[in-house]
Scaffold this motif. Structure first.
Motif, PDB file in Angstrom:
ATOM      1  N   VAL A  26       0.833  -1.203   0.000  1.00 47.41           N
ATOM      2  CA  VAL A  26       0.000   0.000   0.000  1.00 47.41           C
ATOM      3  C   VAL A  26       0.865   1.250   0.000  1.00 47.41           C
ATOM      4  CG1 VAL A  26      -1.906  -1.154   1.211  1.00 47.41           C
ATOM      5  CG2 VAL A  26      -0.164   0.083   2.530  1.00 47.41           C
ATOM      6  N   CYS A  27       0.214   2.355  -0.219  1.00 42.25           N
ATOM      7  CA  CYS A  27       0.843   3.665  -0.125  1.00 42.25           C
ATOM      8  C   CYS A  27      -0.050   4.537   0.750  1.00 42.25           C
ATOM      9  CB  CYS A  27       0.991   4.267  -1.524  1.00 42.25           C
ATOM     10  SG  CYS A  27       1.935   5.794  -1.567  1.00 42.25           S
ATOM     11  N   PHE A  28       0.570   5.404   1.538  1.00 41.70           N
ATOM     12  CA  PHE A  28      -0.170   6.287   2.436  1.00 41.70           C
ATOM     13  C   PHE A  28       0.478   7.659   2.360  1.00 41.70           C
ATOM     14  CE2 PHE A  28      -0.951   8.303   6.537  1.00 41.70           C
ATOM     15  CZ  PHE A  28      -2.310   8.123   6.676  1.00 41.70           C
ATOM     16  N   GLU A  29      -0.344   8.697   2.246  1.00 42.37           N
ATOM     17  CA  GLU A  29       0.152  10.070   2.197  1.00 42.37           C
ATOM     18  C   GLU A  29      -0.541  10.887   3.272  1.00 42.37           C
ATOM     19  OE1 GLU A  29       0.021  14.341   1.332  1.00 42.37           O
ATOM     20  OE2 GLU A  29      -1.683  12.987   1.380  1.00 42.37           O
ATOM     21  N   ALA A  30       0.244  11.722   3.978  1.00 39.94           N
ATOM     22  CA  ALA A  30      -0.313  12.644   4.969  1.00 39.94           C
ATOM     23  C   ALA A  30       0.369  13.997   4.788  1.00 39.94           C
ATOM     24  CB  ALA A  30      -0.084  12.121   6.386  1.00 39.94           C
ATOM     25  N   HIS A  31      -0.377  15.054   5.065  1.00 39.03           N
ATOM     26  CA  HIS A  31       0.194  16.390   4.897  1.00 39.03           C
ATOM     27  C   HIS A  31      -0.391  17.368   5.901  1.00 39.03           C
ATOM     28  CE1 HIS A  31      -3.424  16.321   2.370  1.00 39.03           C
ATOM     29  NE2 HIS A  31      -3.557  17.574   2.755  1.00 39.03           N
ATOM     30  N   ILE A  32       0.331  18.439   6.074  1.00 36.93           N
ATOM     31  CA  ILE A  32      -0.114  19.548   6.914  1.00 36.93           C
ATOM     32  C   ILE A  32      -0.029  20.799   6.052  1.00 36.93           C
ATOM     33  CG2 ILE A  32       0.366  20.935   8.954  1.00 36.93           C
ATOM     34  CD1 ILE A  32       1.767  18.395  10.102  1.00 36.93           C
ATOM     35  N   ILE A  33      -1.141  21.495   5.906  1.00 35.00           N
ATOM     36  CA  ILE A  33      -1.160  22.767   5.184  1.00 35.00           C
ATOM     37  C   ILE A  33      -0.905  23.865   6.206  1.00 35.00           C
ATOM     38  CG2 ILE A  33      -2.546  24.387   3.826  1.00 35.00           C
ATOM     39  CD1 ILE A  33      -1.945  21.831   2.306  1.00 35.00           C
ATOM     40  N   ASP A  34       0.172  24.593   6.010  1.00 38.44           N
ATOM     41  CA  ASP A  34       0.510  25.690   6.914  1.00 38.44           C
ATOM     42  C   ASP A  34      -0.296  26.935   6.551  1.00 38.44           C
ATOM     43  OD1 ASP A  34       2.014  27.032   8.969  1.00 38.44           O
ATOM     44  OD2 ASP A  34       3.147  27.999   7.342  1.00 38.44           O
ATOM     45  N   ARG A  35      -0.249  27.280   5.280  1.00 38.55           N
ATOM     46  CA  ARG A  35      -1.035  28.424   4.824  1.00 38.55           C
ATOM     47  C   ARG A  35      -0.989  28.517   3.313  1.00 38.55           C
ATOM     48  NH1 ARG A  35       1.800  33.400   3.885  1.00 38.55           N
ATOM     49  NH2 ARG A  35       4.030  33.123   4.125  1.00 38.55           N
ATOM     50  N   ILE A  36      -1.917  29.299   2.779  1.00 36.29           N
ATOM     51  CA  ILE A  36      -1.953  29.589   1.357  1.00 36.29           C
ATOM     52  C   ILE A  36      -1.398  30.991   1.171  1.00 36.29           C
ATOM     53  CG2 ILE A  36      -3.437  29.922  -0.658  1.00 36.29           C
ATOM     54  CD1 ILE A  36      -5.203  27.710   0.493  1.00 36.29           C
ATOM     55  N   VAL A  37      -0.463  31.135   0.278  1.00 37.04           N
ATOM     56  CA  VAL A  37       0.158  32.429   0.008  1.00 37.04           C
ATOM     57  C   VAL A  37      -0.591  33.057  -1.169  1.00 37.04           C
ATOM     58  CG1 VAL A  37       2.273  33.617  -0.670  1.00 37.04           C
ATOM     59  CG2 VAL A  37       2.388  31.598   0.818  1.00 37.04           C
ATOM     60  N   LEU A  38      -1.285  34.146  -0.897  1.00 39.26           N
ATOM     61  CA  LEU A  38      -2.011  34.862  -1.941  1.00 39.26           C
ATOM     62  C   LEU A  38      -1.110  35.930  -2.544  1.00 39.26           C
ATOM     63  CD1 LEU A  38      -5.418  35.278  -0.096  1.00 39.26           C
ATOM     64  CD2 LEU A  38      -4.753  33.532  -1.759  1.00 39.26           C
ATOM     65  N   ALA A  39      -1.318  36.217  -3.808  1.00 40.33           N
ATOM     66  CA  ALA A  39      -0.511  37.223  -4.493  1.00 40.33           C
ATOM     67  C   ALA A  39      -1.318  37.829  -5.621  1.00 40.33           C
ATOM     68  CB  ALA A  39       0.769  36.588  -5.020  1.00 40.33           C
ATOM     69  N   LYS A  40      -0.889  38.969  -6.087  1.00 39.59           N
ATOM     70  CA  LYS A  40      -1.546  39.659  -7.198  1.00 39.59           C
ATOM     71  C   LYS A  40      -1.436  38.825  -8.480  1.00 39.59           C
ATOM     72  CE  LYS A  40      -3.195  43.597  -8.964  1.00 39.59           C
ATOM     73  NZ  LYS A  40      -4.597  43.890  -8.802  1.00 39.59           N
ATOM     74  N   LYS A  41      -0.260  38.217  -8.705  1.00 40.67           N
ATOM     75  CA  LYS A  41      -0.031  37.407  -9.902  1.00 40.67           C
ATOM     76  C   LYS A  41      -0.182  35.925  -9.550  1.00 40.67           C
ATOM     77  CE  LYS A  41       3.615  38.174 -12.195  1.00 40.67           C
ATOM     78  NZ  LYS A  41       5.020  38.385 -12.581  1.00 40.67           N
ATOM     79  N   ALA A  42      -0.882  35.204 -10.402  1.00 44.97           N
ATOM     80  CA  ALA A  42      -1.081  33.775 -10.170  1.00 44.97           C
ATOM     81  C   ALA A  42       0.253  33.033 -10.052  1.00 44.97           C
ATOM     82  CB  ALA A  42      -1.915  33.165 -11.294  1.00 44.97           C
ATOM     83  N   ASP A  43       1.278  33.520 -10.760  1.00 47.48           N
ATOM     84  CA  ASP A  43       2.602  32.877 -10.697  1.00 47.48           C
ATOM     85  C   ASP A  43       3.169  32.860  -9.283  1.00 47.48           C
ATOM     86  OD1 ASP A  43       2.151  33.119 -13.384  1.00 47.48           O
ATOM     87  OD2 ASP A  43       4.071  34.054 -13.863  1.00 47.48           O
ATOM     88  N   ASP A  44       2.733  33.793  -8.458  1.00 39.10           N
ATOM     89  CA  ASP A  44       3.286  33.938  -7.110  1.00 39.10           C
ATOM     90  C   ASP A  44       2.416  33.316  -6.024  1.00 39.10           C
ATOM     91  OD1 ASP A  44       5.468  35.376  -8.160  1.00 39.10           O
ATOM     92  OD2 ASP A  44       4.311  37.247  -8.120  1.00 39.10           O
ATOM     93  N   VAL A  45       1.258  32.781  -6.403  1.00 39.42           N
ATOM     94  CA  VAL A  45       0.392  32.106  -5.434  1.00 39.42           C
ATOM     95  C   VAL A  45       1.026  30.759  -5.106  1.00 39.42           C
ATOM     96  CG1 VAL A  45      -1.887  31.081  -5.066  1.00 39.42           C
ATOM     97  CG2 VAL A  45      -1.677  33.281  -6.246  1.00 39.42           C
ATOM     98  N   SER A  46       0.968  30.378  -3.827  1.00 40.12           N
ATOM     99  CA  SER A  46       1.619  29.143  -3.423  1.00 40.12           C
ATOM    100  C   SER A  46       0.954  28.573  -2.177  1.00 40.12           C
ATOM    101  CB  SER A  46       3.108  29.403  -3.136  1.00 40.12           C
ATOM    102  OG  SER A  46       3.779  28.204  -2.845  1.00 40.12           O
ATOM    103  N   VAL A  47       1.321  27.350  -1.838  1.00 39.57           N
ATOM    104  CA  VAL A  47       0.847  26.702  -0.618  1.00 39.57           C
ATOM    105  C   VAL A  47       2.068  26.315   0.191  1.00 39.57           C
ATOM    106  CG1 VAL A  47      -0.413  24.737   0.346  1.00 39.57           C
ATOM    107  CG2 VAL A  47      -1.230  25.827  -1.750  1.00 39.57           C
ATOM    108  N   ARG A  48       2.038  26.633   1.477  1.00 41.02           N
ATOM    109  CA  ARG A  48       3.101  26.217   2.398  1.00 41.02           C
ATOM    110  C   ARG A  48       2.617  24.937   3.076  1.00 41.02           C
ATOM    111  NH1 ARG A  48       5.514  29.105  -0.594  1.00 41.02           N
ATOM    112  NH2 ARG A  48       6.221  31.193  -0.085  1.00 41.02           N
ATOM    113  N   TYR A  49       3.378  23.861   2.932  1.00 43.83           N
ATOM    114  CA  TYR A  49       2.946  22.555   3.424  1.00 43.83           C
ATOM    115  C   TYR A  49       4.148  21.713   3.822  1.00 43.83           C
ATOM    116  CZ  TYR A  49       4.699  20.721  -0.940  1.00 43.83           C
ATOM    117  OH  TYR A  49       5.530  20.378  -1.971  1.00 43.83           O
ATOM    118  N   SER A  50       3.860  20.650   4.537  1.00 46.59           N
ATOM    119  CA  SER A  50       4.808  19.569   4.820  1.00 46.59           C
ATOM    120  C   SER A  50       4.057  18.276   4.546  1.00 46.59           C
ATOM    121  CB  SER A  50       5.259  19.585   6.277  1.00 46.59           C
ATOM    122  OG  SER A  50       5.874  20.814   6.589  1.00 46.59           O
ATOM    123  N   SER A  51       4.724  17.295   3.938  1.00 46.82           N
ATOM    124  CA  SER A  51       4.032  16.049   3.604  1.00 46.82           C
ATOM    125  C   SER A  51       4.975  14.855   3.684  1.00 46.82           C
ATOM    126  CB  SER A  51       3.422  16.128   2.205  1.00 46.82           C
ATOM    127  OG  SER A  51       4.448  16.190   1.233  1.00 46.82           O
TER     128      SER A  51
END
Length: 153
Positions: free
Chosen positions: A67-92
């Motif tokens: 089997v395979c198992f994945e777990a993650h923690i979303i720290d925050r979503i980084v919003l920006a004026k340009k879509a290129d700069d939008v990001s998610v801070r996470y650990s997985s």
């Protein structure tokens, strides 16, 4: 910050401990993938979750315990004026291992108590009843390989 591999096992263990849900993947008999979201606990070096005593997950484990198992923690979503700069801070983490249905009643109760304690924050919750334990399945994942990745500040 660019994505980074996590190489410290204690950091990967912390993600398994802190994450609220994980994705559990098995292989159907026809070779196609099957994935479901589960509440889990990382306990004594293994991953546990509860389930029904019958169903596709268990059928697939009987057919192929890998089997395979994945777990993650979303720290925050980084919003920006340009879509290129939008990001998610996470650990997985991603775990590859072997799964089995726990049949020993003491081990099963131990896993259910650990699962309950994780989600009730040790809020003096009574252990599951014998009746509840008898009608609840517990899956154990023995970890063969674990990898981690993060995108944090």
């Amino acid at each position: 910050m660019p994505k980074q591999w996590i190489t410290d096992r204690s950091e990967m263990d912390a993600i398994l401990n802190e994450s609220q849900v994980g994705s559990f993947a098995t292989v159907n008999p026809d070779g196609s993938p099957y994935v479901v979201t589960v509440n889990h606990v990382y306990h004594n070096g293994k991953i546990y979750f509860h389930c029904a005593l019958k169903g596709k997950k268990l059928d697939n484990i009987k057919h192929n315990p890998r089997v395979c198992f994945e777990a993650h923690i979303i720290d925050r979503i980084v919003l920006a004026k340009k879509a290129d700069d939008v990001s998610v801070r996470y650990s997985s983490v991603v775990v590859n291992g072997k799964a089995r249905l726990v049949d020993d009643p003491i081990a099963k109760m131990d896993a259910l108590i650990a699962l309950s304690a994780k989600f009730t924050k040790d809020n003096n919750t009574d252990p599951p009843s014998d009746k509840c334990t008898s009608i609840t399945g517990v899956v154990e994942i023995e970890i063969d390989e674990i990898t981690g990745k993060k995108n944090v500040e």
